[in-house]
Write a protein that holds these residues in place. Structure first.
Motif, short mmCIF file in Angstrom:
data_model
loop_
_atom_site.label_atom_id
_atom_site.label_comp_id
_atom_site.label_asym_id
_atom_site.label_seq_id
_atom_site.Cartn_x
_atom_site.Cartn_y
_atom_site.Cartn_z
N LEU A 1 28.12 -79.54 16.62
CA LEU A 1 27.48 -78.27 16.27
C LEU A 1 26.94 -77.63 17.53
O LEU A 1 26.17 -78.25 18.27
N GLY A 2 27.36 -76.40 17.80
CA GLY A 2 26.82 -75.66 18.93
C GLY A 2 25.90 -74.56 18.42
O GLY A 2 26.28 -73.76 17.57
N LEU A 3 24.65 -74.55 18.92
CA LEU A 3 23.67 -73.55 18.50
C LEU A 3 23.46 -72.55 19.63
O LEU A 3 23.25 -72.95 20.77
N SER A 4 23.52 -71.27 19.29
CA SER A 4 23.33 -70.26 20.31
C SER A 4 22.15 -69.38 19.94
O SER A 4 22.04 -68.92 18.81
N SER A 5 21.25 -69.18 20.90
CA SER A 5 20.11 -68.32 20.64
C SER A 5 19.71 -67.55 21.89
O SER A 5 19.58 -68.12 22.97
N LEU A 6 19.53 -66.26 21.73
CA LEU A 6 19.05 -65.43 22.83
C LEU A 6 17.76 -64.72 22.43
O LEU A 6 17.32 -63.80 23.09
#
Lengths: 293, 173
Positions: free
Chosen positions: B78-83
């Motif tokens: 699982l890859g989580l992306s947050s900006l």
């Protein structure tokens, strides 16, 4: 987790085990014969949803999922996207447009790549659909890629076919060219919110009438939700499949034949030998025919 | 992974003209109120080109929805992306829910704008790698490759499997 354990837990309602079971079937490590669900009545519980890319298949399926779930049905979706013939990788994006997939407990959505069948249907698709029915889902929706041979081949897996069409795709001759109209048990003209949708539906009705027993053609808008209850009701009242049983057997035979070839353990070896000029395609086919393969 | 081993040797990649093996299934997710997914889409595309099956969730998912997707899709990673700056809450929350759902073997990695000071707690929560701006596609694939090797040899790499392994980079800048 072995297949029997996963199967038993999945039948008892455990989602994680169900997901695991489908993986085992997809990779060929488990099959329906071994787990006891290989034969199935063609009772209309597997619905194929087909139509060109961009006509709104996923959005429409999402609407249907909400309707069915509200009526107390448990529904599973197998959403197919193509694998790259070069790297084997795939980007599976149908889920993005299926809110029901993440929010409704009655709904199970699984993205399926076509794997070693890049332009077609995944070779274990039928077994995956049968597993879902066996594990208590009332209905399975198979959403196709939207292009290529898979569109015809879907009748090998699905009992009934819903064709999704949309306006602004040229005139209805485009739809006739594709040959999909002949397979459809029901046609939904989506994007009824756009100009020209009703005229497009009329054109399709007109062309279908020429073929005698015409399937129902409904106007819907997945965006606005109009026509959805009517579509659900029409789906519930479909008559016998329009595709002749003979044509269905033909697609199943082809599908199984390809699956048998694509899942051969010596496939790579055969390709190597072809590449090195050690054998020819016709020699290999000849060997298969004689039962030597 | 040692320097020099960065050559991408992808386990789990199946080419039609090579030995058949099973691709890894990777969910790329955007948790929380964050409308920027250019990076997530590039990562998804790169992993696809690396021979993996990538399921992209779309924007603004809750941790619960993400865990549900990982479960239903039987994902390996699982890859989580947050900006958005909410990674310090959202990433550990997703990790905790994965463990709660007994999805302990799922390998979680993160990306986006993650300040240096925030990294340690995220790694402690079970995230195995954090990729910031400037990360190369080769490094991402090398990470996935190493994860694959660790899983094959039974070394802990999942979110709930413990151990202190985290991705140290390929050494390439």
């Amino acid at each position: 987790m072995d297949a029997e354990t996963a199967h038993a837990a999945a039948k008892a309602g455990d989602r994680r085990s169900l997901a695991r079971l489908l993986t085992l079937i997809e990779t060929g490590e488990a099959n329906g014969v071994q787990l006891g669900f290989s034969s199935r009545a063609e009772d209309g519980r597997i619905l194929g949803v087909t139509g060109s890319p961009g006509v709104g298949k996923s959005c429409l399926v999402d609407r249907l999922l909400h309707e069915w779930a509200a009526a107390g049905e448990r529904v599973a979706v197998l959403a197919i996207d193509p694998s790259s013939p070069v790297t084997g990788g795939a980007l599976l994006g149908d889920r993005i447009r299926m809110q029901a997939a993440d929010d409704l407990d009655e709904v199970y959505v699984r993205s399926v790549a076509t794997r070693n069948q890049p332009g077609g249907l995944p070779v274990r698709l039928a077994a995956m659909a049968e597993a879902l029915l066996d594990c208590g889902y009332d209905r399975v929706v198979v959403e196709t890629v939207g292009t290529g041979q898979a569109e015809v081949r879907i009748v090998a897996v699905a009992d009934r076919v819903l064709l999704v069409e949309g306006p602004a795709r040229g005139d209805s001759i485009q739809a006739e060219k594709a040959g999909l109209l002949e397979l459809a048990d029901i046609v939904a003209v989506n994007k009824a919110d756009l100009d020209g949708a009703d005229r497009f539906a009329e054109e399709i009705r007109g062309s279908l009438e020429l073929t005698g027993e015409a399937p129902p053609v409904l106007l819907v808008s997945a965006l606005e939700g109009t026509g959805i209850p009517e579509l659900v009701s029409a789906l519930g009242q479909l008559g016998p499949a329009r595709v002749a049983q003979r044509a269905r057997w033909r697609e199943r035979l082809l599908s199984e034949w390809e699956a048998a070839l694509l899942t051969r353990e010596d496939l790579d070896e055969l390709l190597d030998r072809l590449e090195s000029g050690d054998t020819s395609v016709s020699d290999i086919v000849e060997t298969f025919y004689r039962g030597g393969g | 992974m040692e320097n020099g081993e960065a050559v991408v040797q992808l386990k789990g990649v199946r080419r039609l003209d090579a030995a058949v093996s099973t691709p890894l299934r990777i969910v790329i997710a955007k948790p929380g109120l964050d409308g920027h997914d250019r990076g997530a889409k590039i990562v998804a595309r790169a992993l696809r080109d690396g021979g993996h099956e990538v399921i992209y969730t779309g924007l603004r998912r809750t941790p619960e929805q993400i865990v549900r997707t990982v479960m239903d899709e039987d994902a390996d990673l699982l890859g989580l992306s947050s900006l958005s700056g909410a990674h310090d809450f959202l990433f550990p929350r997703v990790c905790a829910l994965l463990v709660e759902a007994e999805l302990v073997d799922v390998v979680v990695f993160g990306g986006g704008i993650i300040p240096e000071a925030d990294r340690a707690p995220l790694l402690e929560a079970g995230i195995r790698a954090i990729f910031g701006p400037g990360t190369t596609i080769e490094e991402m694939l090398a990470f996935v490759s190493e994860v694959s090797a660790r899983r094959a040899s039974g070394e802990p790499s999942g979110v709930g499997e413990g151990g202190d392994w985290t991705w140290q980079g390929t050494g390439a800048v």
